[in-house]
Motif scaffolding. Structure first.
Motif, mmCIF file in Angstrom:
data_model
loop_
_atom_site.group_PDB
_atom_site.id
_atom_site.type_symbol
_atom_site.label_atom_id
_atom_site.label_comp_id
_atom_site.label_asym_id
_atom_site.label_seq_id
_atom_site.Cartn_x
_atom_site.Cartn_y
_atom_site.Cartn_z
ATOM 1 N N GLY A 87 0.851 -1.304 -0.077
ATOM 2 C CA GLY A 87 0.175 -0.223 0.064
ATOM 3 C C GLY A 87 0.935 1.336 0.008
ATOM 4 O O GLY A 87 0.362 2.482 -0.101
ATOM 5 N N ARG A 88 1.893 1.072 -0.043
ATOM 6 C CA ARG A 88 3.004 2.269 0.309
ATOM 7 C C ARG A 88 4.107 2.407 -1.013
ATOM 8 O O ARG A 88 4.459 3.553 -1.357
ATOM 9 C CB ARG A 88 3.763 2.234 1.633
ATOM 10 C CG ARG A 88 2.899 2.512 2.643
ATOM 11 C CD ARG A 88 3.718 2.500 4.066
ATOM 12 N NE ARG A 88 4.832 1.848 3.892
ATOM 13 C CZ ARG A 88 5.197 0.738 4.532
ATOM 14 N NH1 ARG A 88 4.485 0.031 5.113
ATOM 15 N NH2 ARG A 88 6.551 0.078 4.323
ATOM 16 N N MET A 89 4.536 1.611 -1.457
ATOM 17 C CA MET A 89 5.477 1.495 -2.484
ATOM 18 C C MET A 89 5.246 0.723 -3.629
ATOM 19 O O MET A 89 4.485 -0.487 -3.538
ATOM 20 C CB MET A 89 6.862 1.152 -1.908
ATOM 21 C CG MET A 89 7.556 1.955 -0.788
ATOM 22 S SD MET A 89 9.172 1.174 0.001
ATOM 23 C CE MET A 89 10.259 1.936 -1.288
ATOM 24 N N ALA A 90 5.942 0.763 -4.890
ATOM 25 C CA ALA A 90 5.836 -0.251 -5.976
ATOM 26 C C ALA A 90 7.238 -0.194 -6.577
ATOM 27 O O ALA A 90 7.194 0.456 -7.627
ATOM 28 C CB ALA A 90 4.538 0.529 -6.913
ATOM 29 N N ILE A 91 8.033 -0.808 -6.029
ATOM 30 C CA ILE A 91 9.316 -0.808 -6.581
ATOM 31 C C ILE A 91 9.486 -1.653 -7.988
ATOM 32 O O ILE A 91 8.790 -2.439 -8.188
ATOM 33 C CB ILE A 91 10.282 -1.566 -5.794
ATOM 34 C CG1 ILE A 91 10.294 -1.188 -4.227
ATOM 35 C CG2 ILE A 91 11.635 -2.055 -6.355
ATOM 36 C CD1 ILE A 91 11.128 -1.962 -3.384
ATOM 37 N N GLY A 92 9.920 -0.867 -8.874
ATOM 38 C CA GLY A 92 10.017 -1.341 -10.013
ATOM 39 C C GLY A 92 9.358 -0.795 -11.225
ATOM 40 O O GLY A 92 9.314 -0.559 -12.535
ATOM 41 N N ALA A 93 8.070 0.075 -10.567
ATOM 42 C CA ALA A 93 7.200 0.863 -11.545
ATOM 43 C C ALA A 93 7.846 2.337 -11.990
ATOM 44 O O ALA A 93 8.739 2.828 -11.034
ATOM 45 C CB ALA A 93 5.994 1.113 -10.961
ATOM 46 N N ILE A 94 7.490 2.713 -12.906
ATOM 47 C CA ILE A 94 7.947 4.121 -13.450
ATOM 48 C C ILE A 94 7.142 5.366 -12.658
ATOM 49 O O ILE A 94 6.011 5.388 -13.121
ATOM 50 C CB ILE A 94 8.066 4.172 -14.901
ATOM 51 C CG1 ILE A 94 8.941 3.035 -15.438
ATOM 52 C CG2 ILE A 94 8.397 5.508 -15.121
ATOM 53 C CD1 ILE A 94 9.022 2.928 -16.845
ATOM 54 N N PRO A 95 7.594 6.121 -12.051
ATOM 55 C CA PRO A 95 6.852 7.073 -11.207
ATOM 56 C C PRO A 95 6.681 8.259 -12.134
ATOM 57 O O PRO A 95 7.613 8.765 -12.751
ATOM 58 C CB PRO A 95 7.755 7.517 -10.080
ATOM 59 C CG PRO A 95 9.153 7.173 -10.319
ATOM 60 C CD PRO A 95 9.096 5.909 -11.358
ATOM 61 N N VAL A 96 5.400 8.762 -12.101
ATOM 62 C CA VAL A 96 4.777 9.729 -12.857
ATOM 63 C C VAL A 96 4.161 10.779 -12.062
ATOM 64 O O VAL A 96 3.186 10.107 -11.339
ATOM 65 C CB VAL A 96 4.239 9.369 -14.315
ATOM 66 C CG1 VAL A 96 3.402 10.518 -14.970
ATOM 67 C CG2 VAL A 96 4.956 8.220 -15.099
ATOM 68 N N ARG A 97 4.412 12.110 -11.882
ATOM 69 C CA ARG A 97 3.676 13.249 -11.056
ATOM 70 C C ARG A 97 3.512 14.196 -11.853
ATOM 71 O O ARG A 97 4.282 14.731 -12.551
ATOM 72 C CB ARG A 97 4.704 13.280 -10.039
ATOM 73 C CG ARG A 97 3.887 14.181 -8.812
ATOM 74 C CD ARG A 97 4.512 14.302 -7.599
ATOM 75 N NE ARG A 97 6.042 14.473 -7.678
ATOM 76 C CZ ARG A 97 6.986 14.276 -6.844
ATOM 77 N NH1 ARG A 97 6.549 13.695 -5.801
ATOM 78 N NH2 ARG A 97 8.244 14.446 -6.890
ATOM 79 N N ASN A 98 2.281 14.787 -11.503
ATOM 80 C CA ASN A 98 1.945 16.001 -12.030
ATOM 81 C C ASN A 98 1.930 16.186 -13.525
ATOM 82 O O ASN A 98 2.634 17.220 -14.162
ATOM 83 C CB ASN A 98 2.537 17.343 -11.383
ATOM 84 C CG ASN A 98 2.440 17.294 -10.088
ATOM 85 O OD1 ASN A 98 1.290 17.300 -9.580
ATOM 86 N ND2 ASN A 98 3.477 17.753 -9.196
ATOM 87 N N CYS A 99 1.644 14.948 -14.448
ATOM 88 C CA CYS A 99 1.639 15.011 -15.920
ATOM 89 C C CYS A 99 0.219 15.088 -16.374
ATOM 90 O O CYS A 99 -0.726 14.429 -15.517
ATOM 91 C CB CYS A 99 2.325 13.756 -16.394
ATOM 92 S SG CYS A 99 4.016 14.040 -16.053
ATOM 93 N N THR A 100 -0.095 15.498 -17.401
ATOM 94 C CA THR A 100 -1.342 15.565 -18.216
ATOM 95 C C THR A 100 -1.242 14.686 -19.501
ATOM 96 O O THR A 100 -0.277 14.784 -20.163
ATOM 97 C CB THR A 100 -1.797 16.839 -18.463
ATOM 98 O OG1 THR A 100 -2.051 17.581 -17.458
ATOM 99 C CG2 THR A 100 -3.105 16.802 -19.282
#
Length: 129
Positions: A87-100
């Motif tokens: 519920g807190r982390m997703a190791i190996g996933a590509i983090p994307v923030r503040n994108c449209t």
């Protein structure tokens, strides 16, 4: 894809406005790191892009999905969603923030994020296959 469609090799990995590109999310992520942009894709607007995997996008706060075709889901968007086990982390996933993402098409791209985001996607996104 036409000859004029920019590919991952032609896209500036630090550009804040990417239009009409065809690229793998991982390629953009790696190029962003190599260009000194850090280990997160942040503050970008993607318009009319074809974004492919295989990859899992960790959708953090501030992302907007406007007119996105999430690609083949087998008729159920939940087939492309992943819940982080802790519920807190997703190791190996590509983090994307503040994108449209505007009028983009995803192909073989999974999404993970917080429970609120995942529930919103299930409730509000219609599938066509």
């Amino acid at each position: 894809m036409t000859d004029s469609t920019p590919t991952s090799r032609e896209i500036d990995p630090r550009a804040t406005d990417i239009r009409g590109g065809h690229f793998a999310l991982f390629d953009l992520y790696r190029a962003n790191i190599q260009a000194g942009g850090g280990s997160m894709i942040e503050g970008r607007t993607f318009t009319d892009c074809y974004i492919e995997g295989p990859a899992v996008m960790l959708a953090l706060e501030g992302n907007q999905f406007e007119g996105v075709n999430f690609g083949p889901t087998g008729g159920d968007l939940r087939n492309m969603l992943f819940r982080p086990m802790s519920g807190r982390m997703a190791i190996g996933a590509i983090p994307v923030r503040n994108c449209t993402f505007r009028n983009c098409q995803f192909h073989t791209l999974g999404i993970t994020g917080n429970e609120e985001l995942l529930n919103m996607l299930v409730e509000q996104v219609a599938t066509t296959d």
